[in-house]
Write a protein that holds these residues in place. Structure first.
Motif, PDB file in Angstrom:
ATOM      1  N   ASP A 162       0.870  -1.165   0.000  1.00 42.23           N
ATOM      2  CA  ASP A 162       0.000   0.000   0.000  1.00 42.23           C
ATOM      3  C   ASP A 162       0.913   1.222   0.000  1.00 42.23           C
ATOM      4  OD1 ASP A 162       1.107   0.299   2.450  1.00 42.23           O
ATOM      5  OD2 ASP A 162      -0.746   0.159   3.588  1.00 42.23           O
ATOM      6  N   LEU A 163       0.353   2.401   0.192  1.00 43.85           N
ATOM      7  CA  LEU A 163       1.180   3.607   0.290  1.00 43.85           C
ATOM      8  C   LEU A 163       0.759   4.407   1.512  1.00 43.85           C
ATOM      9  CD1 LEU A 163       3.335   5.551  -0.773  1.00 43.85           C
ATOM     10  CD2 LEU A 163       1.544   6.664  -2.126  1.00 43.85           C
TER      11      LEU A 163
ATOM     12  N   LYS B 299       4.241   4.965   7.243  1.00 40.31           N
ATOM     13  CA  LYS B 299       4.955   3.897   6.569  1.00 40.31           C
ATOM     14  C   LYS B 299       3.973   3.001   5.821  1.00 40.31           C
ATOM     15  CE  LYS B 299       8.883   3.774   9.742  1.00 40.31           C
ATOM     16  NZ  LYS B 299       9.667   2.960  10.715  1.00 40.31           N
ATOM     17  N   SER B 300       4.460   2.370   4.770  1.00 38.80           N
ATOM     18  CA  SER B 300       3.630   1.487   3.959  1.00 38.80           C
ATOM     19  C   SER B 300       3.725   0.054   4.469  1.00 38.80           C
ATOM     20  CB  SER B 300       4.076   1.552   2.493  1.00 38.80           C
ATOM     21  OG  SER B 300       4.077   2.893   2.025  1.00 38.80           O
ATOM     22  N   THR B 301       2.856  -0.788   3.962  1.00 43.96           N
ATOM     23  CA  THR B 301       2.844  -2.206   4.337  1.00 43.96           C
ATOM     24  C   THR B 301       3.200  -3.056   3.129  1.00 43.96           C
ATOM     25  OG1 THR B 301       1.155  -1.864   6.029  1.00 43.96           O
ATOM     26  CG2 THR B 301       1.446  -4.113   5.223  1.00 43.96           C
ATOM     27  N   SER B 302       4.136  -3.974   3.311  1.00 44.46           N
ATOM     28  CA  SER B 302       4.516  -4.922   2.261  1.00 44.46           C
ATOM     29  C   SER B 302       3.830  -6.250   2.496  1.00 44.46           C
ATOM     30  CB  SER B 302       6.031  -5.138   2.245  1.00 44.46           C
ATOM     31  OG  SER B 302       6.718  -3.959   1.895  1.00 44.46           O
ATOM     32  N   GLY B 303       3.433  -6.890   1.414  1.00 44.11           N
ATOM     33  CA  GLY B 303       2.860  -8.226   1.501  1.00 44.11           C
ATOM     34  C   GLY B 303       3.522  -9.129   0.486  1.00 44.11           C
TER      35      GLY B 303
ATOM     36  N   LEU C  84       7.934   7.839  -0.371  1.00 43.23           N
ATOM     37  CA  LEU C  84       7.336   9.096  -0.814  1.00 43.23           C
ATOM     38  C   LEU C  84       6.399   8.899  -1.993  1.00 43.23           C
ATOM     39  CD1 LEU C  84      10.493  11.420  -0.595  1.00 43.23           C
ATOM     40  CD2 LEU C  84       8.727  10.986   1.144  1.00 43.23           C
ATOM     41  N   LEU C  85       6.571   7.824  -2.731  1.00 42.71           N
ATOM     42  CA  LEU C  85       5.738   7.533  -3.903  1.00 42.71           C
ATOM     43  C   LEU C  85       5.311   6.072  -3.864  1.00 42.71           C
ATOM     44  CD1 LEU C  85       7.971   9.250  -6.613  1.00 42.71           C
ATOM     45  CD2 LEU C  85       5.865  10.174  -5.645  1.00 42.71           C
ATOM     46  N   SER C  86       4.217   5.773  -4.533  1.00 45.58           N
ATOM     47  CA  SER C  86       3.741   4.385  -4.555  1.00 45.58           C
ATOM     48  C   SER C  86       4.753   3.463  -5.219  1.00 45.58           C
ATOM     49  CB  SER C  86       2.397   4.298  -5.285  1.00 45.58           C
ATOM     50  OG  SER C  86       2.519   4.766  -6.623  1.00 45.58           O
ATOM     51  N   CYS C  87       5.454   3.963  -6.254  1.00 45.53           N
ATOM     52  CA  CYS C  87       6.445   3.120  -6.916  1.00 45.53           C
ATOM     53  C   CYS C  87       7.610   2.815  -5.972  1.00 45.53           C
ATOM     54  CB  CYS C  87       6.947   3.785  -8.199  1.00 45.53           C
ATOM     55  SG  CYS C  87       7.795   5.358  -7.964  1.00 45.53           S
ATOM     56  N   GLU C  88       7.918   3.753  -5.065  1.00 44.18           N
ATOM     57  CA  GLU C  88       8.974   3.509  -4.087  1.00 44.18           C
ATOM     58  C   GLU C  88       8.547   2.440  -3.093  1.00 44.18           C
ATOM     59  OE1 GLU C  88      11.715   5.968  -0.836  1.00 44.18           O
ATOM     60  OE2 GLU C  88      10.257   7.027  -2.083  1.00 44.18           O
TER      61      GLU C  88
ATOM     62  N   ALA D  74       8.927  -3.352  -1.426  1.00 49.92           N
ATOM     63  CA  ALA D  74       8.272  -4.654  -1.284  1.00 49.92           C
ATOM     64  C   ALA D  74       8.911  -5.684  -2.212  1.00 49.92           C
ATOM     65  CB  ALA D  74       6.783  -4.529  -1.578  1.00 49.92           C
ATOM     66  N   THR D  75       9.215  -5.257  -3.448  1.00 50.79           N
ATOM     67  CA  THR D  75       9.825  -6.162  -4.426  1.00 50.79           C
ATOM     68  C   THR D  75      11.230  -6.566  -4.002  1.00 50.79           C
ATOM     69  OG1 THR D  75       8.551  -5.106  -6.194  1.00 50.79           O
ATOM     70  CG2 THR D  75      10.437  -6.436  -6.857  1.00 50.79           C
ATOM     71  N   THR D  76      11.967  -5.618  -3.413  1.00 56.38           N
ATOM     72  CA  THR D  76      13.314  -5.936  -2.933  1.00 56.38           C
ATOM     73  C   THR D  76      13.276  -7.033  -1.881  1.00 56.38           C
ATOM     74  OG1 THR D  76      14.053  -3.663  -3.349  1.00 56.38           O
ATOM     75  CG2 THR D  76      15.384  -4.997  -1.844  1.00 56.38           C
TER      76      THR D  76
END
Length: 254
Positions: free
Chosen positions: A147-148, A156-160, A182-186, A191-193
């Motif tokens: 999420d963002l 802070k965002s949440t990774s799944g 700061l951005l959704s792509c970030e 999360a991808t990392t």
């Protein structure tokens, strides 16, 4: 092993640490129905009305120093019980994870969310995971989502993330990211990392076992980690339960 150690054969595993195991010819079923009933009984929710959602869509929790505080000890006991239930009900990962963030000073708002999770549990007592017997060739599939800035306190965002051997879920995680995006792509990149690190290890393990290289790209409609980063409406939740491998495993009545 019996030639080397003194041991007894008790037959197929059927119960282990509150997890019920049903081994069939073509699949293995895992559920915690007895444990779920115990939770509802312990917190006096046995006769509650069930709900179709563990958390209402667009729910956003936050700290509120002015709202009335509830019994923190009781709140933590409920969260602790629910967290152990995640072994066989990964569809609860996001809602339980969000509620877990407020164990230090839970308020009426947070307690309502926990009560809704228990009401959802009332209607999904027999839900669990099914591991289907697969062909010799094994593929490893991973999904990541984020999420963002849904965390209103720290932004802070949440990774799944979820990983499967063919269609069987073998790993899942829903976790707040360590830094502010700061951005959704970030947020998606972070999360991808994280999921890539797990993918490399699982790919290595799968290669040692089978020599099969896994596939990676999936489209948005098959995003299996979506339920681990946000509260979803009913239809979407049902799709995500199917992707997570969560099924209603209520035993057939003779």
């Amino acid at each position: 092993m019996m030639t080397e150690f003194e041991m007894s054969d008790l037959g197929l595993l059927s119960y282990y640490l509150e997890i019920e195991v049903e081994q069939q010819k073509s699949r293995i079923l895992l559920r915690q129905s007895a444990y779920a009933k115990k939770i509802l009984s312990q917190f006096k929710m046995t006769d509650c009305n069930s709900t179709k959602h563990p958390m209402e869509s667009k729910t956003r929790l936050h700290k509120d120093l002015e709202e009335t505080q509830v019994d923190a000890t009781e709140y933590r006991r409920i969260i602790g019980c629910l967290r152990y239930l995640l072994h066989t009900q990964p569809d609860l990962s996001y809602s339980v994870g969000m509620a877990s963030r407020y164990m230090e000073r839970p308020t009426i708002m947070h307690h309502k969310v926990v009560k809704q999770i228990l009401r959802y549990l009332k209607g999904t007592i027999y839900f669990g995971l099914a591991y289907i017997k697969e062909p010799q060739e094994i593929g490893v599939f991973g999904y990541s989502d984020s999420d963002l800035a849904e965390d209103l306190d720290g932004r802070k965002s949440t990774s799944g993330m979820t990983f499967y051997f063919n269609e069987s879920l073998v790993f899942r995680n829903s976790q707040k990211q360590k830094t502010v995006a700061l951005l959704s792509c970030e947020a998606e990149f972070m999360a991808t990392t994280t999921v890539t690190c797990h993918a490399l290890w699982l790919r290595s393990l799968a290669s040692e076992l089978t020599g099969v290289e896994p596939k990676s790209f999936v489209n948005t409609g098959e995003q299996g980690a979506d339920a681990l980063t946000k509260a979803l409406p009913g239809v979407k939740l049902a799709v995500m339960q199917q992707l997570l491998g969560v099924h209603d495993l209520e035993p057939c009545q003779d």
